[in-house]
Write a protein that holds these residues in place. Structure first.
Motif: not given
Lengths: 81, 81
Positions: A16-20, A34-40, B42-51
């Motif tokens: 839920p934290q990542g969704e927020a 597209d997606e976020v996942r929160m970790g430590k 924090i892990e983030i998945w996102l769209q993008g072509s230019d690093p």
């Protein structure tokens, strides 16, 4: 020695934290997220001479205290390894 | 693309959570632990072509939302970079 421990939610476990955070990023205009996942991220400085033994100890610490093995997984990294 | 963001407290900023974890580890018998600092991963998945552009965007997101620049610093890593 310095170690880093990364604790993340297991796949399939709701975050839920990542969704927020994702919703907030969309509101800020970052629609490409597209997606976020929160970790430590845990940094540990400790005494030890045998890297293998130290990694084993760190895995024990993670299992017992730092992560919740029911919903979380962890990765241990020893600096200079 | 997948990115990892590591958020840690700046040096000199007290970390009561890390202190509590250190004490608990000592109570569990891990007397060799000198210091513990708690951060976010924090892990983030996102769209993008230019690093380069994507890294800049991720740094902006960190500054605006993911980290508190007064007490925290962050590091952005793009997978495959």
């Amino acid at each position: 020695m310095k170690a880093s421990i990364y604790v993340t939610l297991k796949e399939g476990v709701l975050d839920p934290q990542g969704e927020a955070v994702k919703k907030s990023l969309h509101l800020l205009g970052y629609d490409n997220v597209d997606e976020v996942r929160m970790g430590k991220y845990i940094e540990i400085w400790l005494q030890g001479s045998d890297p293998k033994k130290t990694v084993r100890e760190l895995e024990e610490m993670s299992d017992k205290l730092l992560a919740n093995p029911v919903i979380e997984k962890f990765r241990v990294e020893l600096e200079g390894e």
